[in-house]
Design a protein around this motif. Sequence first.
Motif, PDB file in Angstrom:
ATOM      1  N   TYR A  85       0.791  -1.232   0.000  1.00 44.43           N
ATOM      2  CA  TYR A  85       0.000   0.000   0.000  1.00 44.43           C
ATOM      3  C   TYR A  85       0.827   1.287   0.000  1.00 44.43           C
ATOM      4  O   TYR A  85       0.253   2.369  -0.171  1.00 44.43           O
ATOM      5  CB  TYR A  85      -0.949   0.000   1.203  1.00 44.43           C
ATOM      6  CG  TYR A  85      -1.920  -1.144   1.174  1.00 44.43           C
ATOM      7  CD1 TYR A  85      -2.976  -1.159   0.271  1.00 44.43           C
ATOM      8  CD2 TYR A  85      -1.782  -2.229   2.031  1.00 44.43           C
ATOM      9  CE1 TYR A  85      -3.876  -2.209   0.230  1.00 44.43           C
ATOM     10  CE2 TYR A  85      -2.670  -3.290   1.999  1.00 44.43           C
ATOM     11  CZ  TYR A  85      -3.710  -3.279   1.096  1.00 44.43           C
ATOM     12  OH  TYR A  85      -4.596  -4.333   1.058  1.00 44.43           O
ATOM     13  N   PRO A 119      -3.309   7.007  -6.131  1.00 37.54           N
ATOM     14  CA  PRO A 119      -3.249   6.572  -4.726  1.00 37.54           C
ATOM     15  C   PRO A 119      -4.599   6.193  -4.130  1.00 37.54           C
ATOM     16  O   PRO A 119      -4.645   5.446  -3.141  1.00 37.54           O
ATOM     17  CB  PRO A 119      -2.660   7.798  -4.005  1.00 37.54           C
ATOM     18  CG  PRO A 119      -2.024   8.622  -5.069  1.00 37.54           C
ATOM     19  CD  PRO A 119      -2.844   8.407  -6.285  1.00 37.54           C
ATOM     20  N   GLY A 123      -5.622   3.349  -0.880  1.00 45.38           N
ATOM     21  CA  GLY A 123      -6.192   3.709   0.413  1.00 45.38           C
ATOM     22  C   GLY A 123      -7.546   3.074   0.651  1.00 45.38           C
ATOM     23  O   GLY A 123      -7.881   2.680   1.777  1.00 45.38           O
ATOM     24  N   TYR A 124      -8.338   2.923  -0.415  1.00 45.17           N
ATOM     25  CA  TYR A 124      -9.675   2.333  -0.283  1.00 45.17           C
ATOM     26  C   TYR A 124      -9.594   0.864   0.148  1.00 45.17           C
ATOM     27  O   TYR A 124     -10.226   0.451   1.126  1.00 45.17           O
ATOM     28  CB  TYR A 124     -10.422   2.465  -1.607  1.00 45.17           C
ATOM     29  CG  TYR A 124     -11.785   1.799  -1.607  1.00 45.17           C
ATOM     30  CD1 TYR A 124     -12.881   2.432  -1.036  1.00 45.17           C
ATOM     31  CD2 TYR A 124     -11.946   0.543  -2.174  1.00 45.17           C
ATOM     32  CE1 TYR A 124     -14.115   1.825  -1.025  1.00 45.17           C
ATOM     33  CE2 TYR A 124     -13.187  -0.073  -2.172  1.00 45.17           C
ATOM     34  CZ  TYR A 124     -14.269   0.571  -1.602  1.00 45.17           C
ATOM     35  OH  TYR A 124     -15.500  -0.051  -1.597  1.00 45.17           O
ATOM     36  N   LEU A 126      -7.134  -0.658   1.460  1.00 44.04           N
ATOM     37  CA  LEU A 126      -6.430  -0.794   2.728  1.00 44.04           C
ATOM     38  C   LEU A 126      -7.410  -0.790   3.900  1.00 44.04           C
ATOM     39  O   LEU A 126      -7.272  -1.581   4.841  1.00 44.04           O
ATOM     40  CB  LEU A 126      -5.413   0.334   2.880  1.00 44.04           C
ATOM     41  CG  LEU A 126      -4.688   0.432   4.233  1.00 44.04           C
ATOM     42  CD1 LEU A 126      -3.823  -0.790   4.466  1.00 44.04           C
ATOM     43  CD2 LEU A 126      -3.856   1.705   4.291  1.00 44.04           C
ATOM     44  N   TRP A 137      -0.813   4.916   9.533  1.00 45.60           N
ATOM     45  CA  TRP A 137      -1.018   4.999   8.083  1.00 45.60           C
ATOM     46  C   TRP A 137      -1.070   6.436   7.595  1.00 45.60           C
ATOM     47  O   TRP A 137      -0.750   6.725   6.446  1.00 45.60           O
ATOM     48  CB  TRP A 137      -2.289   4.242   7.696  1.00 45.60           C
ATOM     49  CG  TRP A 137      -2.064   2.773   7.738  1.00 45.60           C
ATOM     50  CD1 TRP A 137      -2.502   1.885   8.672  1.00 45.60           C
ATOM     51  CD2 TRP A 137      -1.305   2.013   6.796  1.00 45.60           C
ATOM     52  NE1 TRP A 137      -2.069   0.622   8.388  1.00 45.60           N
ATOM     53  CE2 TRP A 137      -1.332   0.663   7.240  1.00 45.60           C
ATOM     54  CE3 TRP A 137      -0.602   2.320   5.640  1.00 45.60           C
ATOM     55  CZ2 TRP A 137      -0.685  -0.353   6.546  1.00 45.60           C
ATOM     56  CZ3 TRP A 137       0.045   1.305   4.950  1.00 45.60           C
ATOM     57  CH2 TRP A 137       0.003  -0.008   5.400  1.00 45.60           C
ATOM     58  N   VAL A 141       1.195   7.870   4.656  1.00 48.44           N
ATOM     59  CA  VAL A 141       0.737   8.699   3.535  1.00 48.44           C
ATOM     60  C   VAL A 141       1.655   9.907   3.363  1.00 48.44           C
ATOM     61  O   VAL A 141       2.002  10.291   2.239  1.00 48.44           O
ATOM     62  CB  VAL A 141      -0.722   9.138   3.761  1.00 48.44           C
ATOM     63  CG1 VAL A 141      -1.149  10.168   2.723  1.00 48.44           C
ATOM     64  CG2 VAL A 141      -1.646   7.932   3.713  1.00 48.44           C
ATOM     65  N   PHE A 186      -4.870   9.631  -1.373  1.00 53.25           N
ATOM     66  CA  PHE A 186      -4.778   8.418  -0.556  1.00 53.25           C
ATOM     67  C   PHE A 186      -5.707   8.510   0.650  1.00 53.25           C
ATOM     68  O   PHE A 186      -6.390   7.532   1.005  1.00 53.25           O
ATOM     69  CB  PHE A 186      -3.338   8.211  -0.091  1.00 53.25           C
ATOM     70  CG  PHE A 186      -3.028   6.809   0.340  1.00 53.25           C
ATOM     71  CD1 PHE A 186      -2.360   5.949  -0.497  1.00 53.25           C
ATOM     72  CD2 PHE A 186      -3.404   6.347   1.593  1.00 53.25           C
ATOM     73  CE1 PHE A 186      -2.075   4.651  -0.111  1.00 53.25           C
ATOM     74  CE2 PHE A 186      -3.130   5.059   1.995  1.00 53.25           C
ATOM     75  CZ  PHE A 186      -2.457   4.199   1.140  1.00 53.25           C
ATOM     76  N   LEU A 187      -5.769   9.670   1.288  1.00 55.73           N
ATOM     77  CA  LEU A 187      -6.652   9.846   2.441  1.00 55.73           C
ATOM     78  C   LEU A 187      -8.122   9.708   2.043  1.00 55.73           C
ATOM     79  O   LEU A 187      -8.933   9.167   2.800  1.00 55.73           O
ATOM     80  CB  LEU A 187      -6.404  11.218   3.081  1.00 55.73           C
ATOM     81  CG  LEU A 187      -5.071  11.391   3.814  1.00 55.73           C
ATOM     82  CD1 LEU A 187      -4.905  12.834   4.269  1.00 55.73           C
ATOM     83  CD2 LEU A 187      -4.989  10.447   5.007  1.00 55.73           C
ATOM     84  N   GLY A 189      -9.240   7.772  -0.328  1.00 63.22           N
ATOM     85  CA  GLY A 189      -9.461   6.334  -0.435  1.00 63.22           C
ATOM     86  C   GLY A 189      -9.604   5.678   0.923  1.00 63.22           C
ATOM     87  O   GLY A 189     -10.456   4.794   1.117  1.00 63.22           O
ATOM     88  N   MET A 190      -8.808   6.104   1.906  1.00 64.80           N
ATOM     89  CA  MET A 190      -8.923   5.554   3.261  1.00 64.80           C
ATOM     90  C   MET A 190     -10.287   5.837   3.854  1.00 64.80           C
ATOM     91  O   MET A 190     -10.918   4.958   4.464  1.00 64.80           O
ATOM     92  CB  MET A 190      -7.820   6.149   4.140  1.00 64.80           C
ATOM     93  CG  MET A 190      -6.425   5.647   3.813  1.00 64.80           C
ATOM     94  SD  MET A 190      -5.095   6.597   4.644  1.00 64.80           S
ATOM     95  CE  MET A 190      -5.623   6.515   6.356  1.00 64.80           C
TER      96      MET A 190
END
Length: 263
Positions: A85, A119, A123-124, A126, A137, A141, A186-187, A189-190
């Motif tokens: 990731y 990204p 993140g999703y 993960l 995490w 990032v 990325f955030l 996606g998280m």
Amino acid sequence: MMNCPYCLSEVAEEASVCKICTRDLYLFKPMMAKVAELEKRLEEIPNQDAYEHRIAQLQLLLDEQVQKQVEPRGLALSMLDIILYIGIPLALLLAAHGLISIVYDTKPLYLRLISMILPLPFGYFLFKSTTRKLFPWFMGVVFLAIASVIGMSWMTSLVDGSPIWPQNTFEWREVLEYSASIAFSFLTGMLLGGVAYATKQRHLRKAAINPFLKAVVTGLGEGRISPTSLHGLMKKLQEYGGTIVALGTTAVSIYTGLKGIIG
């Protein structure tokens, strides 16, 4: 006991004539016995709600067992997560920079778009499968964003000999915009992955309302608000709150990614 097909009154199974309407039941007795047998078999079959409730309970137990197994993650699994990731998106971003800026020397807009899109799925996925600690995490990032930008600058310096570190305010601003674009993607996606995981857990627990919540609503609300509606309202607020934050970070990622292009 069976029901007469003419007057629907109850008659004994061994009777040949209805005692109410006095009609002959001899020809209907095999059919009536078959109907009674089918009705009994239907009553023995559990309904769909019972199946779904049991499936939800088993799924919750399975998730709890899986969570207990993955919580004490060892060094090997942690390193595997970092490679999957963090390392893979870093390598892909550097490869995209090499192809777009060095090999084909095309418009930087394409690299901006890739930095906003690539990204996000990492993140999703993960956060979609299980709960994870946010702070480690988040630091990952930050490392991904900084390492990507520095790596791109280093690759460019190998070609034209330009300095790796920014030399003026404009270059520093461009570095920060690239880094912010990668980090917010990325955030986002998280957050979306966390919302998806929470939604899945909410559906599994829909049939199992907290007994304490039910007691509070019954005692304080005097039955005016059902436990199901209050529980659903709390979950909706949690879900929509996460979605709003995810949309906000997406907007910030798009803005920082395109700001250098559209001015």
